[in-house]
Design an enzyme around this catalytic site. Structure first.
Site, mmCIF file in Angstrom:
data_model
loop_
_atom_site.group_PDB
_atom_site.id
_atom_site.type_symbol
_atom_site.label_atom_id
_atom_site.label_comp_id
_atom_site.label_asym_id
_atom_site.label_seq_id
_atom_site.Cartn_x
_atom_site.Cartn_y
_atom_site.Cartn_z
ATOM 1 C CE LYS A 34 -4.225 -1.051 -0.407
ATOM 2 N NZ LYS A 34 -5.052 -1.995 0.631
ATOM 3 C CE LYS A 93 -12.385 -4.248 -3.796
ATOM 4 N NZ LYS A 93 -13.531 -4.206 -2.871
ATOM 5 C CE LYS A 123 -5.447 -8.906 -4.726
ATOM 6 N NZ LYS A 123 -5.927 -8.550 -3.312
HETATM 7 P P1 TYM Z 1 -11.147 -7.198 0.347
HETATM 8 O O1 TYM Z 1 -12.024 -6.054 0.259
HETATM 9 O O2 TYM Z 1 -9.699 -6.894 -0.746
HETATM 10 O O3 TYM Z 1 -11.532 -8.556 -0.336
HETATM 11 C C1 TYM Z 1 -12.692 -9.395 0.204
HETATM 12 C C2 TYM Z 1 -12.485 -10.761 0.142
HETATM 13 O O4 TYM Z 1 -12.310 -11.321 -1.278
HETATM 14 C C3 TYM Z 1 -11.095 -11.867 -1.267
HETATM 15 N N1 TYM Z 1 -10.483 -11.471 -2.642
HETATM 16 C C4 TYM Z 1 -10.054 -12.600 -3.587
HETATM 17 N N2 TYM Z 1 -10.218 -13.895 -3.474
HETATM 18 C C5 TYM Z 1 -9.454 -14.568 -4.584
HETATM 19 N N3 TYM Z 1 -9.186 -13.979 -5.531
HETATM 20 C C6 TYM Z 1 -9.061 -12.703 -5.651
HETATM 21 N N4 TYM Z 1 -8.470 -12.136 -6.796
HETATM 22 C C7 TYM Z 1 -9.298 -11.909 -4.654
HETATM 23 N N5 TYM Z 1 -9.419 -10.525 -4.384
HETATM 24 C C8 TYM Z 1 -10.182 -10.420 -3.300
HETATM 25 C C9 TYM Z 1 -10.183 -11.379 -0.233
HETATM 26 O O5 TYM Z 1 -9.083 -12.211 0.098
HETATM 27 C C10 TYM Z 1 -11.150 -11.075 1.134
HETATM 28 O O6 TYM Z 1 -11.432 -12.522 1.432
HETATM 29 N N6 TYM Z 1 -8.675 -6.802 4.554
HETATM 30 C C11 TYM Z 1 -9.843 -7.385 3.940
HETATM 31 C C12 TYM Z 1 -11.299 -6.997 4.642
HETATM 32 C C13 TYM Z 1 -11.300 -7.481 6.245
HETATM 33 C C14 TYM Z 1 -11.673 -8.837 6.607
HETATM 34 C C15 TYM Z 1 -11.630 -8.457 8.146
HETATM 35 C C16 TYM Z 1 -11.563 -10.008 6.070
HETATM 36 C C17 TYM Z 1 -11.361 -6.702 7.005
HETATM 37 N N7 TYM Z 1 -11.497 -7.235 8.206
HETATM 38 C C18 TYM Z 1 -11.580 -9.898 8.888
HETATM 39 C C19 TYM Z 1 -11.485 -11.054 6.957
HETATM 40 C C20 TYM Z 1 -11.732 -10.826 8.348
HETATM 41 C C21 TYM Z 1 -9.897 -6.889 2.537
HETATM 42 O O7 TYM Z 1 -9.233 -6.055 2.163
HETATM 43 O O8 TYM Z 1 -10.710 -7.708 1.786
#
Ligand code: TYM
Length: 327
Positions: free
Chosen positions: A112, A195, A192
Site C-alpha cells: 500500500k 478493483k 491477482k
Molecule cells: P477485500 O475487500 O480486498 O476482499 C474481500 C475478500 O475477497 C477476497 N479476494 C479474492 N479472492 C480470490 N481471488 C482474488 N483475486 C481476490 N480478491 C479479493 C479477499 O481475500 C477477501 O477475502 N482486509 C480485507 C477485509 C477485512 C477482513 C476482516 C476480512 C477486514 N476485516 C476480517 C476477513 C476478516 C480486505 O481488504 O478484503
C-alpha cells in the site's frame, strides 16, 4: 447455539468474481453450521483516499451483492463495521500489545505504501490491528478468505497470542479457510484480480461486457496464430476453466489447445457461457435489491443489532482482563 466467525469486504468499489469465488461462495456454504458475521468494513476503506459522498452508496452496493450472491440475512449477520463501535474499541486495546516493528513488516502495508506514497497514514499502518479486532471480537476460530489475506491471519494469531500472554488466556487463534478460488488472477493474466487494477469481471457486468472482456483477454502469449499449438498450463483463460468447467470441457480445451484443434476463441466461448450463467442471476437480484434501498438499510440495521451483544460480551471480558472495568 451456532458459533460465530467474522469475515468481510471493503466497500471500495464493485465486487468482482475474485471476491465471490475467494470469499462469498465459501461464506454461503458455512451459514448453516455457523452464525457468521459478514461485515462491510467501511473503517478499513477509509485508509486510502475516497469520496465521502460515495461511501453510503458503496456500502449499499456491497450489501446488495451479499444478498444477491446468496447470503441469507436470517442465517447470517450482515452488518457495517462502523455500526458496531466495539470494533474500534478492541482495536485500540490490541494497539497497545502490538510492536510497531511487527506492523511495519506486514506485506500488505509495504504494498500500500508503494501504491499510495503520498498518503501513508496511521490507519493504513494499523489496518491489520483493526482486522484482528474484527476477527477476535466474535471469537472466530475460522476465517474464510482469499489467499491475499493469509498474512493478516498470521498477524491476528500473533496478536491473540500476545494478548493472552500479557493478560491471560482470552482468545483462540483463528485459522484461515481457503477455497479452490482463493487466488483468482485478473484478466491481464499477470496480477491477482483487483478493483484497483481494472482487470476484473464484476458481479454486475452485462452478458455483452463479460463476452467482450473474455474475448479480448490474453491467452498463451506463445500462441500467435490459430494453427500454433498452445500450452494450457501458461494460459490464463485455462486457469479460469479449472474453476468453471466440467472435467470433459477441461479435457476438450487442454487437448484441443495443445494440438491446435481448437482456437482460443472456441475455448473462450465455453468460459464466457459459464461466467454469464454464474453472474446473470446475481446481477438481476442485485438490481432488484438496489431498487429497494430501504430494505437493505433495514437488513444492515438488524445485523448491527444482532452483532452488538456478541461484541459487547467479548469487550466486557477484555475490559476486565486489561483492568479498565472499574465501576
Ligand atoms: P477485500 O475487500 O480486498 O476482499 C474481500 C475478500 O475477497 C477476497 N479476494 C479474492 N479472492 C480470490 N481471488 C482474488 N483475486 C481476490 N480478491 C479479493 C479477499 O481475500 C477477501 O477475502 N482486509 C480485507 C477485509 C477485512 C477482513 C476482516 C476480512 C477486514 N476485516 C476480517 C476477513 C476478516 C480486505 O481488504 O478484503
Amino acid at each position: 447455539m451456532r458459533k460465530h466467525f467474522f469475515s468481510g469486504i471493503q466497500p471500495s468499489g464493485r465486487l468482482h468474481i475474485g471476491n465471490y469465488l475467494g470469499a462469498i461462495k465459501q461464506w454461503i456454504s458455512l451459514q448453516d453450521s455457523y452464525e457468521p458475521v459478514f461485515g462491510i468494513v467501511d473503517y478499513h476503506a477509509m485508509t486510502v483516499r475516497y469520496d465521502p459522498l460515495e461511501m453510503p452508496g458503496r456500502v449499499l452496493d456491497a450489501a446488495a451483492s451479499y444478498v444477491a450472491a446468496g447470503l441469507d440475512p436470517e442465517k447470517s449477520i450482515l452488518m457495517v463495521q462502523s455500526h458496531v463501535p466495539e470494533h474500534v474499541e478492541l482495536a485500540w486495546i490490541l494497539n497497545c500489545v502490538t510492536p510497531m516493528g511487527r506492523l511495519s513488516r506486514v506485506p500488505t502495508f509495504k504494498e500500500k505504501v508503494r501504491q499510495n506514497p503520498d498518503n501513508v497514514n496511521m490507519g493504513l499502518f494499523g489496518y491489520p490491528i483493526l482486522m484482528a479486532a474484527d476477527i477476535l471480537l466474535y471469537r472466530s476460530e475460522i476465517v474464510p478468505v482469499g489467499e491475499d489475506q493469509v498474512p493478516h491471519l498470521e498477524f491476528t494469531r500473533e496478536v491473540a497470542r500476545r494478548f493472552n500472554s500479557v493478560f491471560g488466556e482470552t482468545f483462540r487463534e483463528p485459522v484461515e479457510v481457503l477455497s479452490k478460488g482463493a487466488r483468482i488472477r485478473g484478466l491481464d493474466g499477470i496480477n491477482k484480480m483487483s478493483k484497483s487494477l481494472e482487470n476484473c469481471l464484476y458481479l454486475d457486468d452485462s452478458d455483452e461486457v463479460i463476452s467482450k472482456k473474455i474475448s479480448t483477454a490474453p491467452t498463451d502469449p506463445a500462441r500467435k496464430r490459430r494453427t500454433d499449438p498452445g500450452d494450457p498450463d501458461v494460459c490464463n483463460i485455462y486457469s479460469y476453466h479449472r474453476i468453471f468447467s466440467t472435467p470433459e470441457e477441461l479435457e476438450h480445451c487442454a487437448h484441443g489447445c495443445a494440438t491446435a484443434e481448437i482456437g482460443c476463441l472456441d475455448c473462450k466461448r465455453i468460459l464466457i457461457r459459464h461466467v454469464q450463467e454464474m453472474v446473470a442471476p446475481i446481477r438481476d437480484r442485485r438490481a432488484d435489491l438496489l431498487a429497494r434501498p430501504d430494505d437493505l438499510i433495514e437488513i444492515l440495521r438488524l445485523g448491527a443489532e444482532r452483532a452488538r451483544p456478541i461484541a459487547q460480551a467479548t469487550m466486557a471480558e477484555v475490559k476486565a482482563k486489561v483492568g479498565v472495568a472499574v465501576g
